[in-house]
Design an enzyme around this catalytic site. Structure first.
Site, PDB file in Angstrom:
ATOM      1  N   THR A 270     -40.836 -12.495  -7.902  1.00 54.37           N
ATOM      2  CA  THR A 270     -41.176 -11.343  -7.067  1.00 54.37           C
ATOM      3  C   THR A 270     -40.824 -11.588  -5.602  1.00 54.37           C
ATOM      4  O   THR A 270     -40.885 -12.703  -5.101  1.00 54.37           O
ATOM      5  CB  THR A 270     -42.667 -10.995  -7.187  1.00 54.37           C
ATOM      6  OG1 THR A 270     -43.443 -12.170  -6.965  1.00 54.37           O
ATOM      7  CG2 THR A 270     -42.970 -10.425  -8.559  1.00 54.37           C
ATOM      8  N   ASP A 335     -45.015 -22.850  -9.225  1.00 53.85           N
ATOM      9  CA  ASP A 335     -45.339 -21.762  -8.288  1.00 53.85           C
ATOM     10  C   ASP A 335     -44.718 -22.026  -6.917  1.00 53.85           C
ATOM     11  O   ASP A 335     -45.284 -21.673  -5.885  1.00 53.85           O
ATOM     12  CB  ASP A 335     -46.870 -21.581  -8.170  1.00 53.85           C
ATOM     13  CG  ASP A 335     -47.264 -20.328  -7.407  1.00 53.85           C
ATOM     14  OD1 ASP A 335     -46.412 -19.427  -7.272  1.00 53.85           O
ATOM     15  OD2 ASP A 335     -48.412 -20.258  -6.932  1.00 53.85           O
ATOM     16  N   CYS A 640     -61.934 -17.402 -14.019  1.00 57.43           N
ATOM     17  CA  CYS A 640     -62.836 -17.007 -12.928  1.00 57.43           C
ATOM     18  C   CYS A 640     -62.524 -17.684 -11.591  1.00 57.43           C
ATOM     19  O   CYS A 640     -62.785 -17.119 -10.527  1.00 57.43           O
ATOM     20  CB  CYS A 640     -64.285 -17.297 -13.304  1.00 57.43           C
ATOM     21  SG  CYS A 640     -64.709 -16.906 -15.023  1.00 57.43           S
TER      22      CYS A 640
END
Ligand code: CA
Length: 717
Positions: A270, A335, A640
């Site tokens: 992206t 990443d 979470c």
């Protein structure tokens, strides 16, 4: 009603503005066109008109270097608060304000735009795109926005739910709105649009969850798409009918294998932040993000380079046709985005010692790169932070990997980690000193293949196991140890010498973007709330002001009526604040974001942050078997952590689950996590990824953490 009110407020405020602005303005102030009447000529000459801040990075070269000199080495100590404006959010703020024709256009969380009198901070109008709060679950790194673009009386806004919108610069009324993504997929927009020759450029994010990246150009007037450049192939490797088709046919498709999760997961890549325009070569140059999933052995077992992941790509500004690329991290596995600040400059790196036009970047992977802006050729590069995943760069700038870093069979404790040696915080460059100022950091992380990997269309899909190395019970000593490994610094990098000139150590990572000025001053905010001015040549601190909130965004500067202003947006939140809440200083609560604007001799005050009282009493007694608690840890880490913080210790931006009354009973907990009763607040159902047993195991883990003495050393509340 709301619009009416804003229009009236705008009219009243605008007339007040003219009284203040008529002293120095070169534009006629009594016509509509004076609101953001930005032409190609004004954008091209932005560096020579430093009284305004016309684009996200200040100019097309995006050096974030202002020629204003009133605030300088001698005077900077007299800076005080001229005005503040309350942005009304405790979520992340990453916006760089645009200042044009006396008006400041600034964004906040949930893509809300504010038009303010740049001299007084008085509100002219507010535009809220009305985002469904359930979209928040798609945002990897909080519902942030980094700013708008301006062009011919219009404001251009990327909305977190994937819209690109044009607003009337005078009234804030929406002129057109285009959905730029498939909204059934986890796309988001956080970046600032750029405008080049009447085309609005916008990318998107979402590669943590699983999307296919691209950059699009839209006609500024009509909102019609002009071209789109995909950064990874489609699953069939067939033409898209897009500007990128030829590049994939010629060089891209052969760098992808025939199997792997990229076929269903989008592949990533992206374009979520840096987009610059090289006027000399008529090229749009943009940074491409990480692979999706992160773990290449799951994404594409072929192990090929996977173009154009983690690359800097240049395309023709008119057509979007491929010009060149440079891949910083072939076969991305960590990443390691290359979306970080891109800066154009002329450096004495030509063959005859003459000037050479270059593009510079300090991407997440830890290396600073200097490339030829015309060809993308590698000129030089070196590590700007410690890194242990390579033995260095080869002669073409390709990293020479350490095999263990692929974490094929054993976890690898790596630096930089996924938050990078440098993240979105804007870098600056001083063309006189020939120094780039990097907001750098060290946040190591253990990478490990997730043995439970299975794709879930609306959740994180990295293929990396966030529970690897997390101890079952976190003690104070463990917390202190983890915290001590996190570092931050401001580096003045000499791109000719390919080495740092000076370095200032900070007390932690995730510090702010940088502003450089011809006054010889470098400004940087820190996450502990200090906004600091340094001597550009030496790094010596000159001035500091407590802005009483995180100061992570890129500062700006402008001049009105002969006075220079320095401005920064403050606020908590964003990726690190959500995911590493335990690392923060207790003094900073989830403060309300603000625009804080300084000028010489001013003596304004910044309101102290409101820190709500939190009852830190566990709402249930500990329960659960050892196996259940271990299960709870894994499911918590996977689902979470990225929002509610590691070890169930939150920064306070989103609720700290340890003190949540929903932990009181299995039914109340299940209603939220399984049935999605808080969807309207952004907490969607996790029924598609968690069984009822998993959900109860997470409750057991969270309650265990609530009774855990480690809280004594960390966590906001
Ligand atoms: Ca990412």
């Amino acid at each position: 009603m709301k619009n009416m009110r804003f229009q009236m407020a705008a009219a009243v405020a605008a007339s007040a503005l003219w009284l203040g602005a008529c002293g120095n303005s070169e534009q006629a102030v009594d016509t509509v066109e004076t609101f953001a009447n930005v032409t190609q000529d004004r954008l091209s000459n932005a560096a020579e008109t430093p009284a305004e801040w016309l684009t996200y990075g200040g100019t097309y070269d995006e050096q974030r270097h202002s020629l204003l000199t009133q605030v300088n080495l001698e005077t900077v100590g007299d800076l005080g608060v001229a005005w503040t404006y309350d942005l009304g959010t405790s979520r992340g703020v990453e916006s760089t304000p645009i200042v044009v024709d006396g008006v400041m256009y600034v964004t906040s969380a949930w893509s809300i735009v504010y038009a303010l009198d740049a001299k007084t901070g008085e509100e002219l109008w507010v535009y809220d795109p009305g985002v469904n709060r359930a979209v928040g679950i798609k945002a990897c790194c909080d519902v942030v926005n980094r700013g708008v673009a301006v062009w011919e009386g219009k404001i251009y806004l990327g909305v977190i739910d994937g819209r690109l919108e044009a607003l009337d610069a005078k009234t804030g009324e929406r002129i057109w709105s285009k959905v730029t993504v498939d909204q059934s997929k986890p796309y988001t927009i956080t970046g600032a649009p750029r405008v080049v020759d009447g085309k609005v450029l916008i990318g998107n994010g979402g590669a943590e969850l699983g999307v296919r990246g691209y950059l699009s150009a839209y006609d500024a007037e009509s909102g019609d798409m002009t071209w789109r450049f995909y950064t990874v192939p489609n699953p069939e490797m067939l033409p898209d009918g897009a500007a990128s088709d030829a590049a994939f046919e010629e060089i891209g498709n052969v760098t992808w294998g025939d199997t792997g999760a990229w076929k269903t997961d989008g592949g990533g890549g992206t374009v979520w932040d840096s987009i610059i325009y090289d006027e000399v070569n008529d090229a749009v140059i943009f940074g491409v993000g990480n692979g999706s999933p992160w773990n290449q052995s799951l994404r594409d077992p072929s192990g090929l380079d996977n173009l154009f992941l983690s690359s800097i790509v240049a395309v023709d500004a008119e057509t979007g046709a491929y010009k060149w690329h440079f891949q910083t991290t072939p076969g991305d596995n960590w990443d390691y985005t290359a979306t970080q600040t891109l800066i154009l400059a002329n450096l004495p790196l030509g063959e005859d010692g003459g000037d050479r036009r270059v593009v510079m970047q300090a991407p997440k992977n830890g290396f600073f790169y200097v490339l030829d802006a015309e060809t993308g050729a590698f000129i030089n590069g070196a590590g700007y932070v410690p890194q242990n995943w390579t033995t260095g760069l080869d002669e073409n700038g390709r990293p020479v990997e350490v095999p263990e870093a692929r974490y094929a069979s054993t976890p690898f404790n790596q630096t930089p980690g996924p938050l990078g040696g440098h993240n979105w915080h804007p870098m600056a460059y001083n063309p006189e000193a020939k120094l780039a100022y990097i907001p750098a950091q060290e946040i190591p992380q253990a990478y490990s293949t997730d043995p439970r990997f299975a794709e879930h269309p609306t959740k994180w899909n990295t293929g990396a196991d966030f529970s690897a190395g997390v101890p079952a019970l976190v003690t104070s000593d463990v917390m202190k140890f983890l915290r001590s490994g996190l570092k931050g610094r401001l580096i003045a990098w000499d791109p000719v010498a390919n080495a740092p000139r000076w370095t200032v150590e900070h007390d932690g990572p995730w510090n702010g973007g940088v502003l450089s000025t011809a006054g010889g001053v470098v400004f940087q905010g820190k996450l502990n709330g200090d906004f600091v001015a340094y001597d550009a040549a030496s790094g010596d601190p000159l001035w500091s002001h407590d802005v009483k909130s995180g100061a992570a965004s890129g500062p700006g500067t402008y001049e009105i009526d002969g006075e220079q202003y320095v401005t920064i947006t403050t606020g908590w939140g964003s990726a690190f604040a959500l995911a590493a809440g335990f690392a923060f200083d207790e003094k900073l609560g989830p403060a309300i974001g603000k625009v804080v604007t300084f000028k010489l001799g001013a003596e304004g005050e910044i309101e102290a942050p409101y820190v709500p009282e939190i009852d830190r009493t566990p709402n249930a007694e500990p329960f659960g078997t050892e196996a259940q608690l271990a299960d709870g840890l894994v499911h918590y880490a996977r689902n979470c952590t990225v929002c509610h913080g590691p070890f169930a210790v939150s920064s306070g931006v989103l609720p700290d689950l340890r003190w949540s009354t929903y932990t009181e009973s299995a039914d109340a907990w299940k209603a939220v996590v399984v049935d999605g009763t808080l969807q309207g607040a952004g907490m969607v159902s996790f029924a598609d990824v968690l069984s009822e047993d998993d959900v109860e195991a997470i409750r057991a883990y969270v309650i265990q953490q609530a009774h855990n003495p480690a809280d004594a050393v960390g966590g906001m509340q």
